[in-house]
Write a protein that holds these residues in place. Sequence first.
Motif, PDB file in Angstrom:
ATOM      1  N   ALA A  50       0.852  -1.208   0.000  1.00  0.00           N
ATOM      2  CA  ALA A  50       0.000   0.000   0.000  1.00  0.00           C
ATOM      3  C   ALA A  50       0.874   1.240   0.000  1.00  0.00           C
ATOM      4  O   ALA A  50       0.629   2.206  -0.750  1.00  0.00           O
ATOM      5  CB  ALA A  50      -0.911  -0.011   1.229  1.00  0.00           C
ATOM      6  N   SER A  51       1.902   1.222   0.829  1.00  0.00           N
ATOM      7  CA  SER A  51       2.804   2.372   0.895  1.00  0.00           C
ATOM      8  C   SER A  51       3.517   2.556  -0.454  1.00  0.00           C
ATOM      9  O   SER A  51       3.664   3.683  -0.949  1.00  0.00           O
ATOM     10  CB  SER A  51       3.811   2.161   2.030  1.00  0.00           C
ATOM     11  OG  SER A  51       4.718   3.220   2.082  1.00  0.00           O
ATOM     12  N   ASP A  52       3.942   1.448  -1.074  1.00  0.00           N
ATOM     13  CA  ASP A  52       4.624   1.529  -2.383  1.00  0.00           C
ATOM     14  C   ASP A  52       3.702   2.132  -3.448  1.00  0.00           C
ATOM     15  O   ASP A  52       4.078   3.074  -4.142  1.00  0.00           O
ATOM     16  CB  ASP A  52       5.063   0.125  -2.857  1.00  0.00           C
ATOM     17  CG  ASP A  52       6.235  -0.416  -2.048  1.00  0.00           C
ATOM     18  OD1 ASP A  52       6.936   0.393  -1.412  1.00  0.00           O
ATOM     19  OD2 ASP A  52       6.440  -1.646  -2.051  1.00  0.00           O
ATOM     20  N   VAL A  53       2.482   1.593  -3.557  1.00  0.00           N
ATOM     21  CA  VAL A  53       1.601   2.093  -4.632  1.00  0.00           C
ATOM     22  C   VAL A  53       1.121   3.516  -4.352  1.00  0.00           C
ATOM     23  O   VAL A  53       0.822   4.278  -5.279  1.00  0.00           O
ATOM     24  CB  VAL A  53       0.379   1.173  -4.913  1.00  0.00           C
ATOM     25  CG1 VAL A  53       0.814  -0.189  -5.391  1.00  0.00           C
ATOM     26  CG2 VAL A  53      -0.548   1.065  -3.705  1.00  0.00           C
ATOM     27  N   SER A  54       1.089   3.889  -3.060  1.00  0.00           N
ATOM     28  CA  SER A  54       0.575   5.227  -2.717  1.00  0.00           C
ATOM     29  C   SER A  54       1.516   6.336  -3.169  1.00  0.00           C
ATOM     30  O   SER A  54       1.152   7.508  -3.175  1.00  0.00           O
ATOM     31  CB  SER A  54       0.302   5.331  -1.218  1.00  0.00           C
ATOM     32  OG  SER A  54       1.513   5.450  -0.505  1.00  0.00           O
ATOM     33  N   ALA A  55       2.746   5.965  -3.545  1.00  0.00           N
ATOM     34  CA  ALA A  55       3.700   6.979  -4.015  1.00  0.00           C
ATOM     35  C   ALA A  55       3.479   7.309  -5.496  1.00  0.00           C
ATOM     36  O   ALA A  55       4.055   8.245  -6.029  1.00  0.00           O
ATOM     37  CB  ALA A  55       5.126   6.478  -3.801  1.00  0.00           C
ATOM     38  N   ILE A  56       2.617   6.519  -6.162  1.00  0.00           N
ATOM     39  CA  ILE A  56       2.409   6.700  -7.610  1.00  0.00           C
ATOM     40  C   ILE A  56       1.238   7.656  -7.835  1.00  0.00           C
ATOM     41  O   ILE A  56       0.123   7.409  -7.345  1.00  0.00           O
ATOM     42  CB  ILE A  56       2.130   5.328  -8.275  1.00  0.00           C
ATOM     43  CG1 ILE A  56       3.328   4.391  -8.017  1.00  0.00           C
ATOM     44  CG2 ILE A  56       1.851   5.486  -9.766  1.00  0.00           C
ATOM     45  CD1 ILE A  56       3.107   2.951  -8.432  1.00  0.00           C
ATOM     46  N   ASP A 102       6.357   7.288   3.181  1.00  0.00           N
ATOM     47  CA  ASP A 102       5.143   8.110   3.150  1.00  0.00           C
ATOM     48  C   ASP A 102       5.467   9.596   3.330  1.00  0.00           C
ATOM     49  O   ASP A 102       4.764  10.461   2.804  1.00  0.00           O
ATOM     50  CB  ASP A 102       4.145   7.654   4.236  1.00  0.00           C
ATOM     51  CG  ASP A 102       3.644   6.227   4.008  1.00  0.00           C
ATOM     52  OD1 ASP A 102       3.828   5.714   2.885  1.00  0.00           O
ATOM     53  OD2 ASP A 102       3.073   5.637   4.945  1.00  0.00           O
ATOM     54  N   THR A 103       6.546   9.882   4.071  1.00  0.00           N
ATOM     55  CA  THR A 103       6.896  11.280   4.329  1.00  0.00           C
ATOM     56  C   THR A 103       7.687  11.891   3.174  1.00  0.00           C
ATOM     57  O   THR A 103       7.603  13.089   2.931  1.00  0.00           O
ATOM     58  CB  THR A 103       7.750  11.370   5.619  1.00  0.00           C
ATOM     59  OG1 THR A 103       7.099  10.612   6.623  1.00  0.00           O
ATOM     60  CG2 THR A 103       7.899  12.796   6.116  1.00  0.00           C
ATOM     61  N   ASN A 104       8.455  11.055   2.495  1.00  0.00           N
ATOM     62  CA  ASN A 104       9.364  11.609   1.483  1.00  0.00           C
ATOM     63  C   ASN A 104       8.897  11.465   0.039  1.00  0.00           C
ATOM     64  O   ASN A 104       9.594  11.876  -0.873  1.00  0.00           O
ATOM     65  CB  ASN A 104      10.744  10.963   1.629  1.00  0.00           C
ATOM     66  CG  ASN A 104      11.384  11.413   2.916  1.00  0.00           C
ATOM     67  OD1 ASN A 104      11.614  12.603   3.114  1.00  0.00           O
ATOM     68  ND2 ASN A 104      11.614  10.487   3.825  1.00  0.00           N
ATOM     69  N   ARG A 105       7.713  10.879  -0.170  1.00  0.00           N
ATOM     70  CA  ARG A 105       7.277  10.718  -1.559  1.00  0.00           C
ATOM     71  C   ARG A 105       6.958  12.100  -2.145  1.00  0.00           C
ATOM     72  O   ARG A 105       6.681  13.064  -1.405  1.00  0.00           O
ATOM     73  CB  ARG A 105       6.078   9.776  -1.629  1.00  0.00           C
ATOM     74  CG  ARG A 105       4.842  10.355  -1.000  1.00  0.00           C
ATOM     75  CD  ARG A 105       3.668   9.409  -1.111  1.00  0.00           C
ATOM     76  NE  ARG A 105       2.545   9.984  -0.434  1.00  0.00           N
ATOM     77  CZ  ARG A 105       1.750   9.346   0.420  1.00  0.00           C
ATOM     78  NH1 ARG A 105       1.967   8.083   0.701  1.00  0.00           N
ATOM     79  NH2 ARG A 105       0.742   9.977   0.993  1.00  0.00           N
ATOM     80  N   LYS A 106       6.951  12.117  -3.480  1.00  0.00           N
ATOM     81  CA  LYS A 106       6.784  13.399  -4.174  1.00  0.00           C
ATOM     82  C   LYS A 106       5.326  13.888  -4.119  1.00  0.00           C
ATOM     83  O   LYS A 106       5.060  15.072  -3.936  1.00  0.00           O
ATOM     84  CB  LYS A 106       7.207  13.176  -5.629  1.00  0.00           C
ATOM     85  CG  LYS A 106       7.324  14.421  -6.436  1.00  0.00           C
ATOM     86  CD  LYS A 106       8.075  14.106  -7.723  1.00  0.00           C
ATOM     87  CE  LYS A 106       7.868  15.195  -8.745  1.00  0.00           C
ATOM     88  NZ  LYS A 106       8.157  14.697 -10.098  1.00  0.00           N
ATOM     89  N   PHE A 107       4.374  12.959  -4.276  1.00  0.00           N
ATOM     90  CA  PHE A 107       2.960  13.362  -4.378  1.00  0.00           C
ATOM     91  C   PHE A 107       2.231  13.172  -3.048  1.00  0.00           C
ATOM     92  O   PHE A 107       2.249  12.074  -2.487  1.00  0.00           O
ATOM     93  CB  PHE A 107       2.245  12.545  -5.466  1.00  0.00           C
ATOM     94  CG  PHE A 107       2.973  12.571  -6.781  1.00  0.00           C
ATOM     95  CD1 PHE A 107       2.953  13.715  -7.570  1.00  0.00           C
ATOM     96  CD2 PHE A 107       3.717  11.487  -7.189  1.00  0.00           C
ATOM     97  CE1 PHE A 107       3.644  13.754  -8.760  1.00  0.00           C
ATOM     98  CE2 PHE A 107       4.428  11.515  -8.385  1.00  0.00           C
ATOM     99  CZ  PHE A 107       4.389  12.659  -9.173  1.00  0.00           C
TER     100      PHE A 107
END
Length: 225
Positions: free
Chosen positions: A96-102, A181-186
């Motif tokens: 979930a964390s991986d896909v949430s960065a897209i 979750d804190t460092n993703r771009k979107f």
Amino acid sequence: MNNIAIDGPAGAGKSSIAREISRRLGIIYLDTGALYRAVGLYMIKNDIDLKKIDRVVLALKNCEISIRYVEKSQKVFLCGEDISDFIRSDQVSMAASDVSAICQVREYLLDLQRDIARNHDVVMDGRDIGTVVLPDANVKIFLTASINSRAKRRFNELLEMGQDAKFEDVLKYIKQRDLQDTNRKFAPLKMADDAILVDTTNLSLEESVENVLKIIKKNGVEKNK
Ligand code: DC
């Protein structure tokens, strides 16, 4: 509509607190993490490599997610199947964390979340509710707690669900998710400028609920008649 946004990192107590607040105010609760978990589970089931963003985006086209409320409790459906009981493992949490960065995944789930808020009084929890999903929410709360107490809560939750878990693993995954979750771009995990911070490290569930309810009432949101 009255919209209450609760954001914060994994294990800060968001879902237990939000669920209890929704019960006491007589409004619905939307656990937005469950939507990202459903996307993560879909990718796992279909053997999609989460590092290959174009594959994930392509697979998203056939990933049908919907929410239903059964006796006031949220159920998540993936391609017509109730998967609510299969999305709480560490494997699905990380997916979930991986896909949430897209960003395409976030856009896909955004309408679903906003539609619910447009049509219902709702308490919604997640990572970007106050900053992106509901920037005009009536009340915004940012929940936090020390890393150790968050890992302990999550560990106990997994044990209660009958899952075989090791504390060190849970701590490692929580740290990894915090970082992602804190460092993703979107729409990264971030406290909105107008959110109120509540630290639950030394608070029981009841004390946390009381604190949050006080803030909600101060902001003019009362129990539904
Ligand atoms: O709240 P949770 O632990 O069930 O969320 C699982 C993952 O989903 C989390 O690590 C990041 C992502 N998520 C998100 O990016 N935005 C949200 N509003 C909710 C969850």
